[in-house]
Scaffold this motif. Structure first.
Motif, PDB file in Angstrom:
ATOM      1  N   VAL A 145       2.944 -14.725  -4.931  1.00 31.47           N
ATOM      2  CA  VAL A 145       1.735 -14.803  -5.759  1.00 31.47           C
ATOM      3  C   VAL A 145       1.015 -13.449  -5.753  1.00 31.47           C
ATOM      4  CG1 VAL A 145      -0.568 -15.847  -5.902  1.00 31.47           C
ATOM      5  CG2 VAL A 145       1.432 -17.295  -5.554  1.00 31.47           C
ATOM      6  N   ALA A 146       0.832 -12.871  -4.577  1.00 24.39           N
ATOM      7  CA  ALA A 146       0.162 -11.565  -4.473  1.00 24.39           C
ATOM      8  C   ALA A 146       0.960 -10.488  -5.201  1.00 24.39           C
ATOM      9  CB  ALA A 146      -0.041 -11.194  -3.009  1.00 24.39           C
ATOM     10  N   ASP A 147       2.277 -10.519  -5.081  1.00 25.61           N
ATOM     11  CA  ASP A 147       3.126  -9.550  -5.786  1.00 25.61           C
ATOM     12  C   ASP A 147       2.992  -9.697  -7.302  1.00 25.61           C
ATOM     13  OD1 ASP A 147       3.993  -8.544  -3.351  1.00 25.61           O
ATOM     14  OD2 ASP A 147       5.931  -9.582  -3.421  1.00 25.61           O
ATOM     15  N   ALA A 148       2.917 -10.939  -7.782  1.00 24.23           N
ATOM     16  CA  ALA A 148       2.770 -11.177  -9.222  1.00 24.23           C
ATOM     17  C   ALA A 148       1.430 -10.642  -9.721  1.00 24.23           C
ATOM     18  CB  ALA A 148       2.908 -12.669  -9.531  1.00 24.23           C
ATOM     19  N   TYR A 149       0.351 -10.885  -8.966  1.00 23.18           N
ATOM     20  CA  TYR A 149      -0.942 -10.322  -9.356  1.00 23.18           C
ATOM     21  C   TYR A 149      -0.880  -8.800  -9.373  1.00 23.18           C
ATOM     22  CZ  TYR A 149      -3.620 -14.671  -9.378  1.00 23.18           C
ATOM     23  OH  TYR A 149      -4.110 -15.914  -9.686  1.00 23.18           O
ATOM     24  N   SER A 150      -0.289  -8.196  -8.352  1.00 24.64           N
ATOM     25  CA  SER A 150      -0.199  -6.732  -8.287  1.00 24.64           C
ATOM     26  C   SER A 150       0.554  -6.170  -9.484  1.00 24.64           C
ATOM     27  CB  SER A 150       0.457  -6.278  -6.985  1.00 24.64           C
ATOM     28  OG  SER A 150      -0.418  -6.475  -5.904  1.00 24.64           O
ATOM     29  N   ALA A 151       1.640  -6.821  -9.875  1.00 27.26           N
ATOM     30  CA  ALA A 151       2.405  -6.365 -11.033  1.00 27.26           C
ATOM     31  C   ALA A 151       1.571  -6.447 -12.311  1.00 27.26           C
ATOM     32  CB  ALA A 151       3.690  -7.192 -11.168  1.00 27.26           C
ATOM     33  N   GLU A 152       0.819  -7.528 -12.463  1.00 28.74           N
ATOM     34  CA  GLU A 152      -0.030  -7.678 -13.652  1.00 28.74           C
ATOM     35  C   GLU A 152      -1.170  -6.652 -13.650  1.00 28.74           C
ATOM     36  OE1 GLU A 152       0.375  -9.520 -16.413  1.00 28.74           O
ATOM     37  OE2 GLU A 152       2.306 -10.136 -15.591  1.00 28.74           O
ATOM     38  N   PHE A 153      -1.758  -6.401 -12.478  1.00 33.43           N
ATOM     39  CA  PHE A 153      -2.831  -5.407 -12.409  1.00 33.43           C
ATOM     40  C   PHE A 153      -2.298  -4.024 -12.757  1.00 33.43           C
ATOM     41  CE2 PHE A 153      -4.875  -8.350  -9.073  1.00 33.43           C
ATOM     42  CZ  PHE A 153      -5.484  -9.106 -10.058  1.00 33.43           C
ATOM     43  N   ALA A 154      -1.086  -3.704 -12.331  1.00 34.20           N
ATOM     44  CA  ALA A 154      -0.479  -2.404 -12.664  1.00 34.20           C
ATOM     45  C   ALA A 154      -0.336  -2.262 -14.176  1.00 34.20           C
ATOM     46  CB  ALA A 154       0.870  -2.256 -11.975  1.00 34.20           C
ATOM     47  N   LYS A 155       0.014  -3.336 -14.865  1.00 35.17           N
ATOM     48  CA  LYS A 155       0.121  -3.310 -16.334  1.00 35.17           C
ATOM     49  C   LYS A 155      -1.226  -3.026 -16.984  1.00 35.17           C
ATOM     50  CE  LYS A 155       3.942  -6.605 -16.533  1.00 35.17           C
ATOM     51  NZ  LYS A 155       4.311  -7.984 -16.939  1.00 35.17           N
ATOM     52  N   GLN A 156      -2.320  -3.384 -16.300  1.00 34.13           N
ATOM     53  CA  GLN A 156      -3.671  -3.148 -16.814  1.00 34.13           C
ATOM     54  C   GLN A 156      -4.193  -1.758 -16.446  1.00 34.13           C
ATOM     55  OE1 GLN A 156      -6.396  -6.371 -15.743  1.00 34.13           O
ATOM     56  NE2 GLN A 156      -4.659  -7.769 -15.685  1.00 34.13           N
ATOM     57  N   GLY A 157      -3.382  -0.969 -15.760  1.00 35.07           N
ATOM     58  CA  GLY A 157      -3.792   0.383 -15.398  1.00 35.07           C
ATOM     59  C   GLY A 157      -4.416   0.513 -14.028  1.00 35.07           C
ATOM     60  N   TRP A 158      -4.415  -0.539 -13.238  1.00 35.88           N
ATOM     61  CA  TRP A 158      -4.961  -0.490 -11.887  1.00 35.88           C
ATOM     62  C   TRP A 158      -3.902   0.082 -10.939  1.00 35.88           C
ATOM     63  CZ3 TRP A 158      -9.982  -1.304 -11.129  1.00 35.88           C
ATOM     64  CH2 TRP A 158     -10.679  -2.082 -12.053  1.00 35.88           C
ATOM     65  N   LEU A 159      -4.305   1.002 -10.082  1.00 30.94           N
ATOM     66  CA  LEU A 159      -3.436   1.595  -9.072  1.00 30.94           C
ATOM     67  C   LEU A 159      -3.852   1.091  -7.705  1.00 30.94           C
ATOM     68  CD1 LEU A 159      -3.605   5.284 -10.329  1.00 30.94           C
ATOM     69  CD2 LEU A 159      -1.813   3.596 -10.800  1.00 30.94           C
ATOM     70  N   VAL A 160      -2.885   0.944  -6.803  1.00 29.53           N
ATOM     71  CA  VAL A 160      -3.215   0.574  -5.423  1.00 29.53           C
ATOM     72  C   VAL A 160      -3.782   1.820  -4.763  1.00 29.53           C
ATOM     73  CG1 VAL A 160      -2.315  -0.159  -3.192  1.00 29.53           C
ATOM     74  CG2 VAL A 160      -1.476  -1.228  -5.301  1.00 29.53           C
ATOM     75  N   GLY A 161      -5.045   1.728  -4.328  1.00 35.76           N
ATOM     76  CA  GLY A 161      -5.717   2.858  -3.704  1.00 35.76           C
ATOM     77  C   GLY A 161      -5.654   2.825  -2.191  1.00 35.76           C
ATOM     78  N   ALA A 162      -5.586   1.644  -1.628  1.00 38.46           N
ATOM     79  CA  ALA A 162      -5.555   1.487  -0.175  1.00 38.46           C
ATOM     80  C   ALA A 162      -5.193   0.042   0.119  1.00 38.46           C
ATOM     81  CB  ALA A 162      -6.905   1.826   0.444  1.00 38.46           C
ATOM     82  N   GLY A 163      -4.930  -0.228   1.382  1.00 38.02           N
ATOM     83  CA  GLY A 163      -4.649  -1.599   1.758  1.00 38.02           C
ATOM     84  C   GLY A 163      -4.064  -1.718   3.141  1.00 38.02           C
ATOM     85  N   ASP A 164      -3.926  -2.961   3.554  1.00 41.79           N
ATOM     86  CA  ASP A 164      -3.264  -3.282   4.816  1.00 41.79           C
ATOM     87  C   ASP A 164      -2.567  -4.621   4.628  1.00 41.79           C
ATOM     88  OD1 ASP A 164      -5.182  -5.338   5.188  1.00 41.79           O
ATOM     89  OD2 ASP A 164      -6.416  -4.106   6.485  1.00 41.79           O
TER      90      ASP A 164
END
Length: 151
Positions: A72-91
């Motif tokens: 589920v988290a991977d699917a959201y991340s993929a969709e956010f990337a399509k919207q132009g969002w980049l992963v800036g940080a995380g753990d």
């Protein structure tokens, strides 16, 4: 896809938040940002945020199972990337997404995973994602709400 208006609501890294229904911002509130929160298989909106009343007051949450949370988290991340969002940080349980604004500066939001404190970890046990904006311009050297730099 569902469009979600996210309102900056204070120190969100301590308690992730995203308005489920956007309250009317105060006149001095920063402008809202829009994030498309797609429908993802295995994810269901959870207005209670897993029974965390304070989080539910200020956050938009989804629920899944502990076994399904990674996909589920991977699917959201993929969709956010399509919207132009980049992963800036995380753990392990938190991802911060960043996107440049057309007029300059950056906007950001976070996605944090958590499970019920009183449940034994198990594949079928519930798990949650909370979505929240990060206030201010994270590309700026001044914190949100700070006035103009002294001249």
């Amino acid at each position: 896809m569902k469009t979600m208006m996210m309102i900056a609501v204070g120190a969100l890294l301590a308690a992730p938040a995203l308005a489920q229904t956007a309250p009317t911002p105060a006149p001095s509130a920063p402008p809202a940002q829009t994030v498309e929160l797609p429908e993802v298989p295995g994810a269901t909106a959870d207005p209670t945020c897993g029974g965390r009343a304070e989080l539910a007051r200020i956050a938009f949450c989804i629920s899944s199972t502990q076994a399904g949370m990674q996909s589920v988290a991977d699917a959201y991340s993929a969709e956010f990337a399509k919207q132009g969002w980049l992963v800036g940080a995380g753990d392990a349980n938190l991802i911060v997404y960043v996107r440049r604004k057309p007029a300059g500066g950056c906007e950001a939001f976070q996605m944090q995973a958590f499970a019920a404190d009183d449940r034994v970890p198990a594949p079928g046990a519930p798990a949650y994602l909370a979505f929240a904006t990060i206030p201010g311009d994270i590309c700026s050297d001044r914190p949100a709400g700070a006035g103009a730099a002294p001249q």
